[in-house]
Design a protein around this motif. Structure first.
Motif, PDB file in Angstrom:
ATOM      1  N   ALA A 331      36.897  60.172  34.099  1.00 32.57           N
ATOM      2  CA  ALA A 331      36.918  59.392  35.340  1.00 32.57           C
ATOM      3  C   ALA A 331      37.303  57.948  35.051  1.00 32.57           C
ATOM      4  CB  ALA A 331      35.566  59.462  36.034  1.00 32.57           C
ATOM      5  N   ALA A 332      36.793  57.411  33.939  1.00 28.01           N
ATOM      6  CA  ALA A 332      37.115  56.029  33.561  1.00 28.01           C
ATOM      7  C   ALA A 332      38.598  55.888  33.250  1.00 28.01           C
ATOM      8  CB  ALA A 332      36.278  55.620  32.352  1.00 28.01           C
ATOM      9  N   ILE A 333      39.162  56.845  32.538  1.00 26.11           N
ATOM     10  CA  ILE A 333      40.585  56.782  32.182  1.00 26.11           C
ATOM     11  C   ILE A 333      41.442  56.830  33.440  1.00 26.11           C
ATOM     12  CG2 ILE A 333      42.452  57.989  30.994  1.00 26.11           C
ATOM     13  CD1 ILE A 333      40.286  58.988  28.988  1.00 26.11           C
ATOM     14  N   ARG A 334      41.123  57.749  34.347  1.00 27.35           N
ATOM     15  CA  ARG A 334      41.901  57.850  35.586  1.00 27.35           C
ATOM     16  C   ARG A 334      41.809  56.575  36.407  1.00 27.35           C
ATOM     17  NH1 ARG A 334      39.725  63.121  35.492  1.00 27.35           N
ATOM     18  NH2 ARG A 334      38.033  62.455  36.857  1.00 27.35           N
ATOM     19  N   SER A 335      40.620  56.035  36.521  1.00 33.09           N
ATOM     20  CA  SER A 335      40.410  54.840  37.345  1.00 33.09           C
ATOM     21  C   SER A 335      41.141  53.632  36.769  1.00 33.09           C
ATOM     22  CB  SER A 335      38.914  54.535  37.466  1.00 33.09           C
ATOM     23  OG  SER A 335      38.250  55.562  38.170  1.00 33.09           O
ATOM     24  N   LYS A 336      40.994  53.434  35.455  1.00 36.42           N
ATOM     25  CA  LYS A 336      41.565  52.234  34.839  1.00 36.42           C
ATOM     26  C   LYS A 336      43.074  52.324  34.646  1.00 36.42           C
ATOM     27  CE  LYS A 336      37.323  51.141  32.310  1.00 36.42           C
ATOM     28  NZ  LYS A 336      36.699  51.110  30.966  1.00 36.42           N
ATOM     29  N   SER A 337      43.631  53.498  34.842  1.00 41.31           N
ATOM     30  CA  SER A 337      45.078  53.664  34.721  1.00 41.31           C
ATOM     31  C   SER A 337      45.758  53.721  36.080  1.00 41.31           C
ATOM     32  CB  SER A 337      45.393  54.963  33.952  1.00 41.31           C
ATOM     33  OG  SER A 337      44.745  54.971  32.698  1.00 41.31           O
ATOM     34  N   SER A 338      44.986  53.562  37.133  1.00 43.94           N
ATOM     35  CA  SER A 338      45.505  53.765  38.481  1.00 43.94           C
ATOM     36  C   SER A 338      46.199  52.518  39.032  1.00 43.94           C
ATOM     37  CB  SER A 338      44.370  54.167  39.427  1.00 43.94           C
ATOM     38  OG  SER A 338      43.466  53.084  39.591  1.00 43.94           O
ATOM     39  N   ARG A 340      45.592  51.471  41.951  1.00 43.13           N
ATOM     40  CA  ARG A 340      44.526  50.750  42.672  1.00 43.13           C
ATOM     41  C   ARG A 340      43.870  49.721  41.762  1.00 43.13           C
ATOM     42  NH1 ARG A 340      39.596  54.159  45.054  1.00 43.13           N
ATOM     43  NH2 ARG A 340      41.227  54.887  46.460  1.00 43.13           N
ATOM     44  N   PHE A 341      43.597  50.089  40.509  1.00 46.27           N
ATOM     45  CA  PHE A 341      42.970  49.139  39.584  1.00 46.27           C
ATOM     46  C   PHE A 341      43.939  48.007  39.261  1.00 46.27           C
ATOM     47  CE2 PHE A 341      41.165  48.237  35.165  1.00 46.27           C
ATOM     48  CZ  PHE A 341      40.106  47.483  35.669  1.00 46.27           C
ATOM     49  N   LEU A 342      45.218  48.318  39.119  1.00 46.99           N
ATOM     50  CA  LEU A 342      46.218  47.280  38.879  1.00 46.99           C
ATOM     51  C   LEU A 342      46.234  46.280  40.037  1.00 46.99           C
ATOM     52  CD1 LEU A 342      49.696  47.642  37.365  1.00 46.99           C
ATOM     53  CD2 LEU A 342      49.536  46.587  39.598  1.00 46.99           C
ATOM     54  N   GLU A 343      46.205  46.794  41.258  1.00 43.51           N
ATOM     55  CA  GLU A 343      46.213  45.911  42.425  1.00 43.51           C
ATOM     56  C   GLU A 343      44.924  45.093  42.507  1.00 43.51           C
ATOM     57  OE1 GLU A 343      46.882  48.802  45.448  1.00 43.51           O
ATOM     58  OE2 GLU A 343      49.080  48.750  45.241  1.00 43.51           O
ATOM     59  N   ARG A 344      43.807  45.677  42.085  1.00 43.71           N
ATOM     60  CA  ARG A 344      42.535  44.926  42.054  1.00 43.71           C
ATOM     61  C   ARG A 344      42.617  43.771  41.067  1.00 43.71           C
ATOM     62  NH1 ARG A 344      37.581  47.846  40.426  1.00 43.71           N
ATOM     63  NH2 ARG A 344      36.752  45.753  40.632  1.00 43.71           N
ATOM     64  N   ILE A 345      43.218  44.033  39.905  1.00 43.18           N
ATOM     65  CA  ILE A 345      43.341  42.977  38.900  1.00 43.18           C
ATOM     66  C   ILE A 345      44.250  41.863  39.414  1.00 43.18           C
ATOM     67  CG2 ILE A 345      44.396  42.486  36.653  1.00 43.18           C
ATOM     68  CD1 ILE A 345      43.095  44.943  35.547  1.00 43.18           C
ATOM     69  N   GLU A 346      45.343  42.225  40.064  1.00 42.19           N
ATOM     70  CA  GLU A 346      46.247  41.208  40.605  1.00 42.19           C
ATOM     71  C   GLU A 346      45.546  40.373  41.676  1.00 42.19           C
ATOM     72  OE1 GLU A 346      50.611  43.324  39.899  1.00 42.19           O
ATOM     73  OE2 GLU A 346      49.553  43.645  41.798  1.00 42.19           O
ATOM     74  N   ALA A 347      44.750  41.027  42.549  1.00 35.88           N
ATOM     75  CA  ALA A 347      44.006  40.294  43.578  1.00 35.88           C
ATOM     76  C   ALA A 347      42.945  39.406  42.938  1.00 35.88           C
ATOM     77  CB  ALA A 347      43.365  41.283  44.549  1.00 35.88           C
ATOM     78  N   PHE A 348      42.284  39.927  41.895  1.00 30.13           N
ATOM     79  CA  PHE A 348      41.269  39.149  41.176  1.00 30.13           C
ATOM     80  C   PHE A 348      41.892  37.903  40.561  1.00 30.13           C
ATOM     81  CE2 PHE A 348      39.222  38.346  37.009  1.00 30.13           C
ATOM     82  CZ  PHE A 348      37.950  38.008  37.436  1.00 30.13           C
ATOM     83  N   ALA A 349      43.071  38.060  39.939  1.00 29.50           N
ATOM     84  CA  ALA A 349      43.748  36.911  39.316  1.00 29.50           C
ATOM     85  C   ALA A 349      44.133  35.878  40.365  1.00 29.50           C
ATOM     86  CB  ALA A 349      44.972  37.388  38.547  1.00 29.50           C
ATOM     87  N   SER A 350      44.584  36.326  41.520  1.00 24.71           N
ATOM     88  CA  SER A 350      44.934  35.386  42.594  1.00 24.71           C
ATOM     89  C   SER A 350      43.706  34.613  43.047  1.00 24.71           C
ATOM     90  CB  SER A 350      45.538  36.152  43.780  1.00 24.71           C
ATOM     91  OG  SER A 350      46.749  36.760  43.415  1.00 24.71           O
ATOM     92  N   GLY A 351      42.545  35.277  43.101  1.00 22.23           N
ATOM     93  CA  GLY A 351      41.315  34.625  43.513  1.00 22.23           C
ATOM     94  C   GLY A 351      40.839  33.559  42.546  1.00 22.23           C
ATOM     95  N   LEU A 352      41.296  33.629  41.295  1.00 19.39           N
ATOM     96  CA  LEU A 352      40.891  32.642  40.291  1.00 19.39           C
ATOM     97  C   LEU A 352      41.435  31.252  40.610  1.00 19.39           C
ATOM     98  CD1 LEU A 352      41.355  34.733  37.014  1.00 19.39           C
ATOM     99  CD2 LEU A 352      39.208  34.159  38.163  1.00 19.39           C
TER     100      LEU A 352
END
Length: 782
Positions: A331-338, A340-352
Motif C-alpha cells: 500500500a505504501a509503494i502504491r501510494s508514494k508512487s501515485s 496523487r502523491f506527486l500533486e500533494r508534494i507540489e501543493a505542499f512545496a507551493s505552500g512553503l
C-alpha cells in the motif's frame, strides 16, 4: 527463383566484394601510416616546437609554432578517424554486403527501374557517386521496410520523392555466398526471420537490421514527438528497435548530435552489458548507459542508506499477500508512487512560500552563529512574488556574505590565539611566504603584528571553510524535515491515501534510522528539487528508458525536468509490470499529459518473435488480455509441466534436464522467484555431478554470460535464453494473483525450450492456460 537470376545476383555480390577487398587493401596501410604519424607527432610535439619566452617577439613565435603543430596533429587525427571508420564499415560489409534490394521508378524519370541494394553501411564505387550499397538508415532505404511493390513515397532533406516499387527482394548472404533469396511483398519475409530466430542465444544482443518490421521501423525513424511510448509484447523487439533508433538518429543528425548527447536508462548493470555490443556493430559509439538507481545513489547516497528496487521487490515477495506487513508495504509503494502523491508534494512545496519552511542553523565551536530563526525571518521577509528556488539562492548569497563578516569578527577571538599553536609547519611556511610578499610590497606594519594578523586570518579561514561549503551545498535547507512533515500533523491528516497514518509511522521510523526506502527516494529528491531548484542537463538531446513500465510518475517527471531539451523514448510491457509502482504505458492518462497529447505518440507492438509459437500461445493464454499478442509462426516443442514428488525429486529431474540441454543450448537458465530462492537452488544444484560450474546471477552481476545459469525472474527481464527451466511452478510459489505477471515474465524468457517444475500442486495459472498449450510430464507415475 530461376538459375539465371540467382547467378546474376551472385555475380553482383562477387563484384561488390571484390571492390571491397581492393579498397580495404588500399586503405589498411594508409590507416596504419596515419596512426603512426599521430603517435609520432604526439610523442615529439615539444621537440618540434620552438619555445622561447625571453622577449615578446619570441613569445609570439612560440605561440605560432605551437598553433601550427597542434593544427597538424588535429588534421592527422581527423584523417585517421575518418579513414579508420570507413575501413571498419567495409570490413563489416565484406561477409554480407547487403540483405535487401528494391527496384524503384521515380516519378518524372524515363521509367527505368533503379536497383537499390540495402546493407548495414553505405559503399560507393570508385567514382565516388554510384552507390553500390545504401546504408539502411538512408531515406531511400526506408522504402524497404515500409512498402511492398506498388506506389511509394519517402522524405528526403530536399523534399518528398514519389514513385513505384517494381521489385522487393531479400537475401541471406554468408561469407560472400547467397544462401537464400526470394521476392516478397509488404513484410520482411518469414524465411529470413526463421533463419535469424532459430539461432541460439548469445551473451550479447545481436544487431540485426535486415529483419526490421514496419512497426519497428516507425519507432526507429520517429523524430517528431517529444515523448514516444512503445508498448510491446515480450519478445517484440522493443529494445532492438530502440538501439537501432539511436543508430538512425546518430546517422541522421551526425553533423550536430553525438553519442555523448544520448542516454539510456536500463533496468540493471547486467542488462547494460547484454546490449553493449549493438551500437558498435551498427558502426556507432555506445551512448551513455545508467540506471535510475545510480542517479539516486549519486544524489542521495552520501546522506542515506538507500534501498534499491530489487530489495524492495524482495521485501514484498518475502511473505504471502495476506501478511499484514506485506499488505502495508504494498500500500505504501502504491501510494508514494501515485500521481496523487506527486500533486500533494507540489501543493505542499507551493505552500512553503507562505509558511512551514525548515532550515538548519550554523554552529561554530559548539555555539550557534546563525540561527534557524534568522534564516526563516529573511526567507519570509522577501517579496511574495519571488519563486521558492530563487528565494533559496538569494538566501545563500546572504549566508555567504554573513559568514564572511563573522569570519572577520572571529579573527580577534581568544580561541583563535589558542588554535595558532596547532598550526603545522606547512601552514607556517605558507604564512611566512605571504609575510615576505607583503614586506616586499612595502608594508610598514610591525613584523610580529603582521605575522599574528596573518596567522589569525588563516585559522579563521580554515575554521569557516566547512561552514562555507555547507552554505554552498544548501545543506542548511532541511529537505528531510520537510519530507517528514508530509507524514505528520495537519499534512498527514489531510491525506486521502489508504492507511496513510500507518504508512507515515513506518516511513518516519525508517528516516530516523537513516534508511531511505525505495518508494521514498524519488519523492524526497523531487521535493528537494522543487525547493532548491532542479538540476538540469541541457546537453542531452535523446533519452531512452527501457522497462519503462517500472518507472513511477515521479521518475518520469524527474526525467522531464532533468533533461529539458531531450526527446524521451519509453519502452515497456505492462504485462511484465512486476513492481507495485508500475505504469500502464499505453493507457496512462498522466503520462499522456507529461508533454501533452500533441507531443506524444504511442506505438503498440503486438507480434512476439523471441519464442516459438507453442511457447507464445501458452504464455499469452496466462494473461486476461493476452489474445492481442501475435505469435510468429516458428515451430517448436510444447512447454512442459513436470510434476515432481517433492523438492529432492524436482532437483534431480531438473539437473538431468540441464545436463541434457547443455549440449544443444548456448544458455539454459533456471529461473527462480527471488534472489533467496535462486541462491538456495544454486547451492543445491551445483553439488550435483556435472553442474559444478553452474553460475548464480545476482543484482551485483555486471556482465551477462552464456552457459548454465540460476537467476531471479526480475533480473531476467529484457534477456533471453535458449531454454528456461522454472524452478518452482507450484501453487506454493505462484499461488497468488499478484504473481501472475512475474510468472509470465519468467516464462517469456524462453526462446526454444520451456520446462516448469512443480514439487507440489501446480500453480493455479495453469488452469487458465489454453487447452493443449502445454503438456504434463509425471516421472513419478511413469
Amino acid at each position: 527463383m530461376d538459375a539465371e537470376q540467382w547467378n546474376k545476383e551472385q555475380a553482383r555480390v562477387d563484384d561488390v566484394r571484390s571492390q571491397l577487398k581492393a579498397r580495404i587493401a588500399r586503405d589498411e596501410p594508409l590507416v596504419s601510416e596515419l596512426k603512426s604519424q599521430v603517435v609520432g607527432i604526439r610523442s615529439e610535439f615539444w621537440d618540434d616546437v620552438t619555445v622561447n619566452l625571453a622577449e615578446s617577439d619570441d613569445r609570439i613565435e612560440t605561440a605560432v609554432s605551437m598553433k601550427q603543430q597542434a593544427e597538424v596533429l588535429s588534421e592527422r587525427e581527423r584523417s585517421h578517424r575518418a579513414l579508420r571508420s570507413g575501413l571498419q564499415k567495409m570490413r563489416r560489409l565484406l561477409p554480407a554486403p547487403y540483405f535487401g534490394r528494391i527496384d524503384l521508378v521515380e516519378d518524372g524519370t524515363d521509367g527505368t527501374p533503379e536497383p537499390v541494394y540495402v546493407g548495414v553501411a553505405s559503399f560507393l564505387a570508385d567514382d565516388g557517386e554510384t552507390f553500390l550499397v545504401y546504408d539502411w538508415r538512408t531515406p531511400i532505404a526506408s522504402l524497404y521496410y515500409d512498402y511492398g511493390p506498388g506506389a511509394v513515397r519517402y522524405e528526403t532533406p530536399g523534399g518528398e520523392i514519389t514513385g513505384e516499387m517494381t521489385l522487393k527482394r531479400q537475401f541471406s548472404i554468408r561469407e560472400g555466398r547467397i544462401r537464400s533469396m526470394f521476392d516478397t511483398g509488404m513484410t520482411i519475409g518469414d524465411e529470413l526471420l526463421q533463419d535469424v530466430l532459430s539461432r541460439t542465444s548469445s551473451s550479447q544482443m545481436q544487431a540485426i537490421v535486415g529483419t526490421i518490421q514496419q512497426d519497428q521501423n516507425a519507432i526507429i525513424r520517429n523524430d517528431r514527438e517529444r515523448l514516444l511510448i512503445v508498448q510491446g509484447a515480450a519478445g517484440s523487439g522493443k529494445t532492438s528497435a530502440a538501439l537501432q533508433r539511436v543508430a538512425y538518429l546518430l546517422y541522421k543528425h551526425r553533423s550536430r548530435i553525438s553519442a555523448e548527447q544520448m542516454v539510456l536508462f536500463s533496468p540493471n548493470p547486467m542488462f547494460s552489458s547484454y546490449i553493449s555490443s549493438v551500437l558498435p556493430e551498427l558502426g556507432e559509439e555506445n551512448i551513455k548507459q545508467t540506471t535510475f538507481q545510480d542517479y539516486l545513489e549519486l544524489r542521495l547516497g552520501k546522506r542515506w542508506r538507500l534501498e534499491d528496487a530489487a530489495e524492495q521487490l524482495e521485501a514484498v515477495l518475502a511473505g504471502p499477500e495476506a501478511d499484514e506487513e506485506i499488505r502495508l508495504r504494498a500500500a505504501a509503494i502504491r501510494s508514494k508512487s501515485s500521481v496523487r502523491f506527486l500533486e500533494r508534494i507540489e501543493a505542499f512545496a507551493s505552500g512553503l512560500l507562505r509558511s512551514g519552511m525548515r532550515f538548519k542553523g550554523f554552529r561554530l565551536r559548539g555555539r550557534v552563529v546563525i540561527a534557524r530563526g534568522q534564516l526563516e525571518e529573511r526567507f519570509y521577509g522577501m517579496d511574495a512574488s519571488i519563486r521558492l528556488p530563487n528565494r533559496i539562492e538569494l538566501l545563500k548569497e546572504w549566508l555567504l556574505e554573513e559568514l564572511e563578516r563573522l569570519e572577520t569578527e572571529e579573527r580577534d577571538a581568544d580561541w583563535v590565539r589558542e588554535e595558532i599553536e596547532y598550526l603545522d609547519n606547512e601552514q607556517y611556511r605558507k604564512i611566512h611566504k605571504s609575510l615576505s610578499r607583503q614586506r616586499r610590497a612595502g608594508a610598514d606594519e610591525d613584523e610580529s603584528v603582521l605575522e599574528e594578523r596573518l596567522l589569525r586570518a588563516e585559522v579563521a579561514r580554515r575554521t569557516f571553510r566547512p561552514l562555507r561549503r555547507l552554505a554552498e551545498s544548501l545543506a542548511w535547507v532541511d529537505a528531510a524535515g520537510l519530507y517528514k512533515d508530509l507524514f505528520r500533523g495537519e499534512h498527514a491528516a489531510d491525506a486521502e491515501e489508504e492507511r496513510w497514518s500507518e504508512i507515515g509511522s513506518r516511513t518516519l521510523s525508517a528516516l530516523e534510522e537513516g534508511r531511505l526506502l525505495h518508494e521514498d527516494a524519488a519523492p524526497l529528491l523531487y521535493l528537494t528539487e522543487l525547493v532548491q531548484g532542479f538540476r538540469m542537463n541541457t546537453a542531452i538531446r535523446y533519452v531512452i528508458v527501457d522497462e519503462a513500465q517500472d518507472f513511477s510518475a515521479f521518475q518520469f517527471h524527474f526525467l522531464k525536468r532533468l533533461f529539458p531539451m531531450a526527446k524521451i523514448t519509453a519502452l515497456g510491457d505492462f504485462n511484465q509490470a512486476i513492481f507495485a509502482h508500475s505504469t500502464e504505458l499505453a493507457a496512462s492518462a498522466w503520462l499522456q499529459r507529461l508533454y501533452g497529447p500533441e507531443q506524444t505518440k504511442t506505438i503498440v507492438l503486438r507480434r512476439s518473435y523471441r519464442s516459438t509459437r507453442p511457447i507464445v500461445e501458452f504464455t499469452r493464454s496466462l494473461l486476461p488480455d493476452g489474445s492481442g499478442i501475435e505469435p510468429f509462426d516458428r515451430p517448436g516443442e510444447l512447454p512442459v509441466l513436470v510434476r515432481a514428488g517433492g523438492p529432492e525429486e524436482r532437483d534431480r529431474l531438473l539437473a538431468a534436464d540441464l545436463l541434457e540441454l547443455e549440449a544443444s543450448a548456448a544458455t539454459a537458465a533456471v529461473i527462480c522467484r527471488t534472489e533467496a530462492e535462486s541462491r538456495a537452488a544454486w547451492e543445491r544444484l551445483r553439488r550435483m555431478p556435472g553442474l559444478e560450474k553452474l553460475k548464480l546471477v545476482t543484482k551485483d552481476t555486471v556482465k551477462f554470460e552464456t552457459g548454465l545459469l540460476v537467476i531471479p525472474a526480475y533480473l531476467a527481464k529484457g534477456v533471453e535464453f535458449d531454454a528456461v527451466l522454472l524452478y518452482d511452478a507450484s501453487a506454493d510459489a505462484y499461488g497468488e494473483e499478484r504473481l501472475r505477471k512475474l510468472f509470465y515474465t519468467a516464462c517469456t524468457r524462453a526462446m526454444h525450450v520451456l520446462r516448469m517444475y512443480a514439487p507440489g500442486e501446480p500453480s493455479p495459472f495453469f488452469a487458465d492456460a489454453a487447452p493443449g498449450s502445454y503438456r504434463e510430464a509425471n516421472p513419478a507415475r511413469s
